[in-house]
Enzyme design. Sequence first.
Site, PDB file in Angstrom:
ATOM      1  N   ASN A 119      -6.565   4.873 -66.226  1.00 21.80           N
ATOM      2  CA  ASN A 119      -5.512   4.412 -65.311  1.00 21.80           C
ATOM      3  C   ASN A 119      -5.696   2.922 -65.053  1.00 21.80           C
ATOM      4  O   ASN A 119      -6.640   2.315 -65.561  1.00 21.80           O
ATOM      5  CB  ASN A 119      -5.528   5.239 -64.019  1.00 21.80           C
ATOM      6  CG  ASN A 119      -6.853   5.129 -63.296  1.00 21.80           C
ATOM      7  OD1 ASN A 119      -7.227   4.052 -62.850  1.00 21.80           O
ATOM      8  ND2 ASN A 119      -7.592   6.238 -63.216  1.00 21.80           N
TER       9      ASN A 119
ATOM     10  N   PRO B   7     -13.265  17.974 -60.883  1.00 22.84           N
ATOM     11  CA  PRO B   7     -13.703  18.266 -59.511  1.00 22.84           C
ATOM     12  C   PRO B   7     -13.175  17.180 -58.579  1.00 22.84           C
ATOM     13  O   PRO B   7     -13.089  16.010 -58.977  1.00 22.84           O
ATOM     14  CB  PRO B   7     -15.230  18.199 -59.607  1.00 22.84           C
ATOM     15  CG  PRO B   7     -15.515  17.383 -60.825  1.00 22.84           C
ATOM     16  CD  PRO B   7     -14.373  17.621 -61.770  1.00 22.84           C
ATOM     17  N   ASP B   8     -12.794  17.563 -57.367  1.00 19.44           N
ATOM     18  CA  ASP B   8     -12.386  16.568 -56.366  1.00 19.44           C
ATOM     19  C   ASP B   8     -13.657  16.095 -55.669  1.00 19.44           C
ATOM     20  O   ASP B   8     -14.232  16.814 -54.846  1.00 19.44           O
ATOM     21  CB  ASP B   8     -11.391  17.182 -55.379  1.00 19.44           C
ATOM     22  CG  ASP B   8     -10.772  16.108 -54.505  1.00 19.44           C
ATOM     23  OD1 ASP B   8     -11.508  15.194 -54.069  1.00 19.44           O
ATOM     24  OD2 ASP B   8      -9.556  16.170 -54.266  1.00 19.44           O
ATOM     25  N   ILE B   9     -14.103  14.904 -56.008  1.00 23.40           N
ATOM     26  CA  ILE B   9     -15.414  14.420 -55.537  1.00 23.40           C
ATOM     27  C   ILE B   9     -15.374  14.188 -54.027  1.00 23.40           C
ATOM     28  O   ILE B   9     -16.265  14.590 -53.288  1.00 23.40           O
ATOM     29  CB  ILE B   9     -15.808  13.123 -56.278  1.00 23.40           C
ATOM     30  CG1 ILE B   9     -15.625  13.309 -57.793  1.00 23.40           C
ATOM     31  CG2 ILE B   9     -17.237  12.738 -55.961  1.00 23.40           C
ATOM     32  CD1 ILE B   9     -15.736  12.037 -58.597  1.00 23.40           C
TER      33      ILE B   9
ATOM     34  N   PHE C 153      -9.352   6.938 -50.219  1.00 27.46           N
ATOM     35  CA  PHE C 153      -8.206   6.057 -50.433  1.00 27.46           C
ATOM     36  C   PHE C 153      -7.061   6.932 -50.915  1.00 27.46           C
ATOM     37  O   PHE C 153      -7.298   7.940 -51.584  1.00 27.46           O
ATOM     38  CB  PHE C 153      -8.525   4.991 -51.486  1.00 27.46           C
ATOM     39  CG  PHE C 153      -9.216   3.782 -50.911  1.00 27.46           C
ATOM     40  CD1 PHE C 153     -10.537   3.865 -50.493  1.00 27.46           C
ATOM     41  CD2 PHE C 153      -8.550   2.569 -50.790  1.00 27.46           C
ATOM     42  CE1 PHE C 153     -11.178   2.758 -49.948  1.00 27.46           C
ATOM     43  CE2 PHE C 153      -9.183   1.451 -50.258  1.00 27.46           C
ATOM     44  CZ  PHE C 153     -10.503   1.545 -49.839  1.00 27.46           C
TER      45      PHE C 153
HETATM   46  N1  CTP Z   1     -10.656  11.562 -55.480  1.00 30.79           N
HETATM   47  C1  CTP Z   1     -11.880  12.075 -55.852  1.00 30.79           C
HETATM   48  N2  CTP Z   1     -11.964  12.950 -56.889  1.00 30.79           N
HETATM   49  C2  CTP Z   1     -10.855  13.317 -57.564  1.00 30.79           C
HETATM   50  C3  CTP Z   1      -9.584  12.801 -57.203  1.00 30.79           C
HETATM   51  C4  CTP Z   1      -9.518  11.918 -56.156  1.00 30.79           C
HETATM   52  O1  CTP Z   1     -12.889  11.716 -55.250  1.00 30.79           O
HETATM   53  N3  CTP Z   1     -10.967  14.180 -58.569  1.00 30.79           N
HETATM   54  C5  CTP Z   1     -10.573  10.668 -54.318  1.00 30.79           C
HETATM   55  C6  CTP Z   1     -10.168   9.229 -54.636  1.00 30.79           C
HETATM   56  O2  CTP Z   1     -11.304   8.439 -54.874  1.00 30.79           O
HETATM   57  C7  CTP Z   1      -9.443   8.830 -53.370  1.00 30.79           C
HETATM   58  C8  CTP Z   1      -8.825  10.117 -52.882  1.00 30.79           C
HETATM   59  O3  CTP Z   1      -9.568  11.174 -53.488  1.00 30.79           O
HETATM   60  O4  CTP Z   1     -10.324   8.411 -52.366  1.00 30.79           O
HETATM   61  C9  CTP Z   1      -7.378  10.301 -53.173  1.00 30.79           C
HETATM   62  O5  CTP Z   1      -7.113  10.103 -54.525  1.00 30.79           O
HETATM   63  P1  CTP Z   1      -5.674  10.327 -55.078  1.00 30.79           P
HETATM   64  O6  CTP Z   1      -5.688  10.137 -56.562  1.00 30.79           O
HETATM   65  O7  CTP Z   1      -4.683   9.551 -54.277  1.00 30.79           O
HETATM   66  O8  CTP Z   1      -5.486  11.844 -54.687  1.00 30.79           O
HETATM   67  P2  CTP Z   1      -5.372  13.120 -55.513  1.00 30.79           P
HETATM   68  O9  CTP Z   1      -6.239  14.145 -54.884  1.00 30.79           O
HETATM   69  O10 CTP Z   1      -5.614  12.862 -56.955  1.00 30.79           O
HETATM   70  O11 CTP Z   1      -3.884  13.542 -55.221  1.00 30.79           O
HETATM   71  P3  CTP Z   1      -2.544  13.252 -56.036  1.00 30.79           P
HETATM   72  O12 CTP Z   1      -2.954  12.656 -57.356  1.00 30.79           O
HETATM   73  O13 CTP Z   1      -1.921  14.567 -56.133  1.00 30.79           O
HETATM   74  O14 CTP Z   1      -1.779  12.302 -55.161  1.00 30.79           O
END
Ligand code: CTP
Length: 397
Positions: free
Chosen positions: A208, A303-305, A323
């Site tokens: 990205n 995984p959502d960290i 963020f």
């Molecule tokens: N984040 C994370 N791990 C992921 C995805 C996101 O830690 N796999 C964290 C990013 O570092 C940021 C926050 O979650 O602090 C939000 O990221 P964003 O991309 O806006 O959110 P998403 O959960 O990916 O939601 P979406 O793409 O559906 O808007």
Amino acid sequence: MLAGKHVLLIISGGIAAFKSLDLIRRLRERDVQVTPVLTRAAEQFVTPLSVSALAGTKVYRDLFDLTDEAEMGHIELSRAADLVVVAPASADLMAKMAAGLANDLASTLLLATDKRVLIAPAMNVRMWDHPATQRNLATLQADGVLSVGPNSGDMACGEYGPGRMSEPLEIVDGIAAALGEGSLQGKRILITSGPTHEPIDPVRYIANRSSGAQGTALANALADLGAEVHFVTGPASAAMPRAAQITRVETARAMKDAVMAALPADAAIFAAAVADWHVTSASDSKIKKEGDGLPILSFAENPDILAGVAQLKTGRPKLVIGFAAETDDVIAHATAKRLRKGCDWIVANDVSPETGIMGGTENDVTLITQDGAEDWPRMPKSDVSRQLAARIAEALG
Ligand code: CTP
């Protein structure tokens, strides 16, 4: 507390020298004793009289001033202070410091001192980017010299980029941290930054537009307040932070492992633009065109960290900040994201292409906390970082 501390302030030549007058004022307001030294070039930009009036003391100007030598030798002068600050630090003075030259009062004091030295560089962007200056900076850092800035922005010479001296209050923060008096002294802060790369095959990946600039600026601002920063970064194009433990990763899954290994922390900030998916059908060898038509990629969610750390049952950092990069309904989406992920704050911003924020030097953020949404004016990423760092220091007490 800075009150009662003594700073030897070396002002070298450059248009930023005018900001050093304000720096002296800010230090005096905090009851810091300032002993100013002007290089000859600095006298082209600020007068000894104005410096002396603001500092409330004599200005030291030249190595061969016999009266000064009789009153206080340069060895003594270089050691009487708690900290030596060079602001602005010109490319020339940095080069002299790195080479160990001592051919005027400023460079002699810097070579003779037994105290820590903090530089606030200021110069034209090309001079800053020049390999010689970057080499000198690396030498000085290896010698234990601390630095604050430079910031990016419009420059007096009409160019744009890194090279502007940090603002006086940022330098005051740097001085406090250098003296062990920073408001985040003893706090450990984890930051994720940059994009992630998710491989398709050994030569292709999904990425990205994140540059990592906001994460680096934040790491610098937190270190300026004395925090111990652990920086977990994807393949970012922005410069790495000046003072941080750095772990480089490529994929979201590797970033998660690095974050878990870096805990515990007092605060964790998730500034990385993490890919939501990885390619499960990634190939070990380069996918060739002459196959059976177009390749079909299959994906699995990463995984959502942030959510993982925010929802830890044990060892959760006291403050977890995410963020939210959105392109529409920014506040509504970010508010929902804060609750869904379980973090304390969300820094929301509109990354629609017309804002120029993603990959740019400015940011326009809304801070979302349990108390609601707070709209901040558009400003350089370094200023967003400084304000956020100050808020974090307040919250961590
Ligand atoms: N984040 C994370 N791990 C992921 C995805 C996101 O830690 N796999 C964290 C990013 O570092 C940021 C926050 O979650 O602090 C939000 O990221 P964003 O991309 O806006 O959110 P998403 O959960 O990916 O939601 P979406 O793409 O559906 O808007």
